[in-house]
Design a protein around this motif. Structure first.
Motif, PDB file in Angstrom:
ATOM      1  N   UNK A 232      11.071 -67.422  36.760  1.00  0.00           N
ATOM      2  CA  UNK A 232      12.336 -67.533  37.473  1.00  0.00           C
ATOM      3  C   UNK A 232      12.267 -66.812  38.807  1.00  0.00           C
ATOM      4  N   UNK A 233      12.777 -67.449  39.844  1.00  0.00           N
ATOM      5  CA  UNK A 233      12.897 -66.813  41.156  1.00  0.00           C
ATOM      6  C   UNK A 233      14.238 -66.089  41.183  1.00  0.00           C
ATOM      7  N   UNK A 234      14.176 -64.792  41.013  1.00  0.00           N
ATOM      8  CA  UNK A 234      15.399 -64.010  40.850  1.00  0.00           C
ATOM      9  C   UNK A 234      15.413 -62.837  41.822  1.00  0.00           C
ATOM     10  N   UNK A 252       8.745 -73.101  39.482  1.00  0.00           N
ATOM     11  CA  UNK A 252       9.629 -72.045  38.998  1.00  0.00           C
ATOM     12  C   UNK A 252      10.516 -72.620  37.895  1.00  0.00           C
ATOM     13  N   UNK A 253      11.051 -71.731  37.072  1.00  0.00           N
ATOM     14  CA  UNK A 253      11.891 -72.174  35.953  1.00  0.00           C
ATOM     15  C   UNK A 253      13.377 -72.084  36.263  1.00  0.00           C
ATOM     16  N   UNK A 254      13.731 -71.398  37.344  1.00  0.00           N
ATOM     17  CA  UNK A 254      15.143 -71.255  37.697  1.00  0.00           C
ATOM     18  C   UNK A 254      15.295 -70.447  38.974  1.00  0.00           C
ATOM     19  N   UNK A 255      16.485 -70.448  39.513  1.00  0.00           N
ATOM     20  CA  UNK A 255      16.810 -69.703  40.734  1.00  0.00           C
ATOM     21  C   UNK A 255      18.057 -68.875  40.474  1.00  0.00           C
ATOM     22  N   UNK A 256      17.996 -67.600  40.816  1.00  0.00           N
ATOM     23  CA  UNK A 256      19.174 -66.744  40.699  1.00  0.00           C
ATOM     24  C   UNK A 256      19.267 -65.843  41.929  1.00  0.00           C
ATOM     25  N   UNK A 257      20.279 -66.091  42.748  1.00  0.00           N
ATOM     26  CA  UNK A 257      20.544 -65.307  43.950  1.00  0.00           C
ATOM     27  C   UNK A 257      22.000 -64.866  43.922  1.00  0.00           C
ATOM     28  N   UNK A 258      22.266 -63.742  44.536  1.00  0.00           N
ATOM     29  CA  UNK A 258      23.642 -63.302  44.720  1.00  0.00           C
ATOM     30  C   UNK A 258      23.926 -63.338  46.219  1.00  0.00           C
ATOM     31  N   UNK A 259      24.308 -64.527  46.696  1.00  0.00           N
ATOM     32  CA  UNK A 259      24.532 -64.750  48.124  1.00  0.00           C
ATOM     33  C   UNK A 259      25.988 -65.140  48.328  1.00  0.00           C
ATOM     34  N   UNK A 260      26.813 -64.163  48.671  1.00  0.00           N
ATOM     35  CA  UNK A 260      28.254 -64.359  48.682  1.00  0.00           C
ATOM     36  C   UNK A 260      28.748 -65.307  49.766  1.00  0.00           C
ATOM     37  N   UNK A 261      28.068 -65.332  50.938  1.00  0.00           N
ATOM     38  CA  UNK A 261      28.564 -66.156  52.040  1.00  0.00           C
ATOM     39  C   UNK A 261      27.608 -67.313  52.358  1.00  0.00           C
ATOM     40  N   UNK A 270      11.779 -80.613  40.659  1.00  0.00           N
ATOM     41  CA  UNK A 270      12.303 -81.044  39.367  1.00  0.00           C
ATOM     42  C   UNK A 270      13.580 -80.281  39.041  1.00  0.00           C
ATOM     43  N   UNK A 271      14.334 -80.827  38.106  1.00  0.00           N
ATOM     44  CA  UNK A 271      15.602 -80.193  37.755  1.00  0.00           C
ATOM     45  C   UNK A 271      15.372 -78.825  37.129  1.00  0.00           C
ATOM     46  N   UNK A 272      16.033 -77.802  37.686  1.00  0.00           N
ATOM     47  CA  UNK A 272      16.015 -76.450  37.129  1.00  0.00           C
ATOM     48  C   UNK A 272      17.421 -75.882  37.257  1.00  0.00           C
ATOM     49  N   UNK A 273      17.791 -74.969  36.394  1.00  0.00           N
ATOM     50  CA  UNK A 273      19.099 -74.323  36.557  1.00  0.00           C
ATOM     51  C   UNK A 273      19.063 -73.349  37.725  1.00  0.00           C
ATOM     52  N   UNK A 274      20.149 -73.260  38.437  1.00  0.00           N
ATOM     53  CA  UNK A 274      20.228 -72.276  39.515  1.00  0.00           C
ATOM     54  C   UNK A 274      21.610 -71.646  39.519  1.00  0.00           C
TER      55      UNK A 274
END
Length: 344
Positions: A232-234, A252-261, A270-274
């Motif tokens: 996961x790209x976190x 990658x298996x997923x994407x997790x960012x905390x980008x408020x703006x 391919x389809x991955x959860x983000x």
């Protein structure tokens, strides 16, 4: 031969109530212009043309060294040689070293190198990066992608250990293509980096996440073909200034960012959860899907992932049963533009 700028003006005088025009000309020498004016003018030219200005006059012998931006491209600097030969590579190295020698002790705001990677370049690349740091460079770009990069297992190892506290804080833009990145134990990222472009980068999940987590002022981020072995790209820490995010063709298996703006999100692969945190400011999303998941699944999941998107382009080669706009369960009041392309 000296170049000069001609300017003419007209003065209006009254004599016996009749206008009289007088015209005169004044010469402004190019060399009399301040360096902060000459530099931007020369920066519009490629390095090879900038150096050629030195033959126009003895007074212009070193005028080209006031240009604050240097971009070295093998295709334009070695046009008469055969690409990939030892002579081609050595000529490029000699040309770059010759120019940088003239810039010793001067400020260089931007330094860019575009050349197919060759093992003989490694030592010189270290010297060029070191030169950039000593020249107070704010923008550094290394595009070393070979024409057939799939056949080259070796990469240039980007020397993060050369960065000290001052140079780490000074860098604002960084582009790395076809390099290997390993973070030293004491590396704390680039706190003032605004733009980061990573292409075909060899890096571990831990190293890229540690670097991104410490880029607090990042506004623009692109990650293309940087494989993380389906991890996961976190990014744990928030990226409060990130406006643009582009992730393409990464294992990658997923994407997790905390980008408020965050305002623009582009994804290819391919389809991955983000999960983009509370990115309610996202206005534009462009998603290009391929893989085994069905299009219906993607359309049902997107409203939860991008709840406030205004303009959405979905291009899919996923297998599907039916394809219509009615399947996309997002209120038209929330999405002003929706384009769905199906190729399955």
């Amino acid at each position: 031969m000296e170049g000069h700028l001609m300017c003419s003006r007209k003065r209006l005088k009254l004599c016996h109530k009749k206008p009289i025009f007088r015209q005169w000309s004044s010469k402004i020498k190019f060399l009399d212009l301040p360096e902060d004016v000459v530099g931007p003018i020369l920066s519009k030219l490629p390095p090879k043309e900038i150096v050629r200005t030195s033959v126009l006059s003895n007074n212009w012998k070193h005028i080209w060294t006031v240009c604050p931006k240097l971009r070295f491209d093998g295709n334009t600097m070695c046009t008469e040689d055969v690409t990939g030969t030892q002579h081609y590579t050595q000529k490029f190295i000699d040309n770059v070293n010759g120019v940088l020698k003239q810039y010793s002790g001067k400020v260089v705001e931007e330094l860019g190198v575009k050349f197919e990677f060759d093992a003989t370049l490694s030592e010189h690349l270290d010297d060029w990066v070191n030169f950039a740091l000593s020249s107070r460079t704010k923008s550094l770009a290394l595009d070393l992608l070979p024409a057939k990069f799939g056949l080259r297992p070796d990469r240039y190892r980007f020397p993060l250990e050369l960065f000290d506290g001052e140079s780490i804080f000074r860098l604002q833009q960084l582009q790395l293509s076809f390099v290997s990145l390993e973070s030293p134990s004491n590396f704390c990222g680039f706190p003032n980096l605004k733009k980061l472009d990573l292409h075909v980068l060899r890096v571990t999940r831990e190293d890229i996440q540690d670097m991104l987590s410490n880029c607090f002022n990042l506004e623009w981020l692109s990650i293309v073909r940087c494989h993380l072995d389906y991890a996961e790209l976190k990014v744990v820490r928030p990226l409060p200034r990130l406006l643009y995010l582009h992730v393409a063709y990464c294992d990658i298996s997923g994407i997790e960012f905390n980008a408020m703006i965050l305002q623009t999100f582009v994804y290819c692969g391919r389809w991955i959860p983000f999960h983009l945190g509370h990115a309610l400011a996202v206005k534009d999303a462009r998603l290009y899907y391929s893989g085994k998941a069905t299009l219906e699944f993607a359309l049902n999941a997107l409203p939860n992932l991008l709840p406030s998107v205004q303009n959405l382009i979905l291009h899919s080669s996923l297998p599907l049963k039916t394809c219509s706009r009615r399947q996309f369960q997002v209120s038209s009041a929330e999405v002003s533009t929706t384009e769905v392309f199906c190729a399955g």
